[in-house]
Scaffold this motif. Sequence first.
Motif, PDB file in Angstrom:
ATOM      1  N   LYS A   1      -7.932   4.052  -1.500  1.00 44.15           N
ATOM      2  CA  LYS A   1      -8.170   4.402  -0.057  1.00 44.15           C
ATOM      3  C   LYS A   1      -9.254   5.567  -0.035  1.00 44.15           C
TER       4      LYS A   1
ATOM      5  N   ARG B   1      -4.484   0.138  -1.922  1.00 41.40           N
ATOM      6  CA  ARG B   1      -3.977  -0.999  -1.080  1.00 41.40           C
ATOM      7  C   ARG B   1      -4.153  -2.024  -1.919  1.00 41.40           C
TER       8      ARG B   1
ATOM      9  N   GLU C   1       0.800  -1.329   0.026  1.00 40.43           N
ATOM     10  CA  GLU C   1       0.122  -0.105   0.038  1.00 40.43           C
ATOM     11  C   GLU C   1       0.766   1.194   0.130  1.00 40.43           C
TER      12      GLU C   1
END
Length: 288
Positions: free
Chosen positions: A26, A10, A5
């Motif tokens: 995210k 991620r 990430e």
Amino acid sequence: MISLENENIRVTFAEKGAELRSITAKATGLDYLWKGDPAYWGKFSPVLFPVIGALKDETYYVEGKEYHLPRHGFARDHDFVFEQISDTEVLFTLSATPDTLAVYPFEFVLGLRYTISGFSVSCTYEVHNPADQHLLFSVGGHPAFAAPITDEVTYEDCYLEFAIDESLIYHKIDNNLISDQTDSLHLDKGKMFLKHSLFYDDALVFKKMESRMITLRNTINEYGLHFRFNDFPFFGIWAARDADFICLEPWCGIADGVAHNQQLSDKEGIISLSPGEHWKRVWEVEVF
């Protein structure tokens, strides 16, 4: 799950098959990869090695000896060795074993190297020939992307936008083999809108495609992805029947033709790697 990430995305992976399992933004929480629903198709992004597609009668010959492999080979069903290279890079490796040598008589080292940068994930296929004979192989990708990505969008709202507005000729599939019959996919200003019925007769298989980038978009919101695939001579587009995903498949190799002689050395697109040599190809997905 293994993960990478950065501040934007991620990404997760499984050691089995070195398979990419998710690409999550995210800021939104959106996962751009298919969820792997086994009611339709229980995979996410399998690697295809050492063959792509089906062999005629699941059989091939090397130096007069008969061997058998299932569709897309065996790598996707094996556990890879995992190595964390950095915070943004992982390497998965699979090498020949007595079990693989029984069905595929070649020493090999297959690597899948994943790297993240910004909103992008790249997958590099790395093949090394450690033996003193030529290594014959094919390798390719089968990543499945969610279509739609968000709930308010339907499958029919989604479309593929090709970098070049071209008339695409695809080969029809006959019992999992490449037939001599072709058809044309006519783009509308570079766009192909998704319909489940497009894939009722299996994948669309392209032996020639000038576009080196395909973008998945929809008519409702701004979410989508760019898929880049330089140096892959073949390409497949597929979805399981009535499933809400689209597979964008860059291939170095292709399924057997209906009239193939089953000699691996004569297989269309087969790669012959000299002793001690290394080989690699890269595809990349950038989400937005």
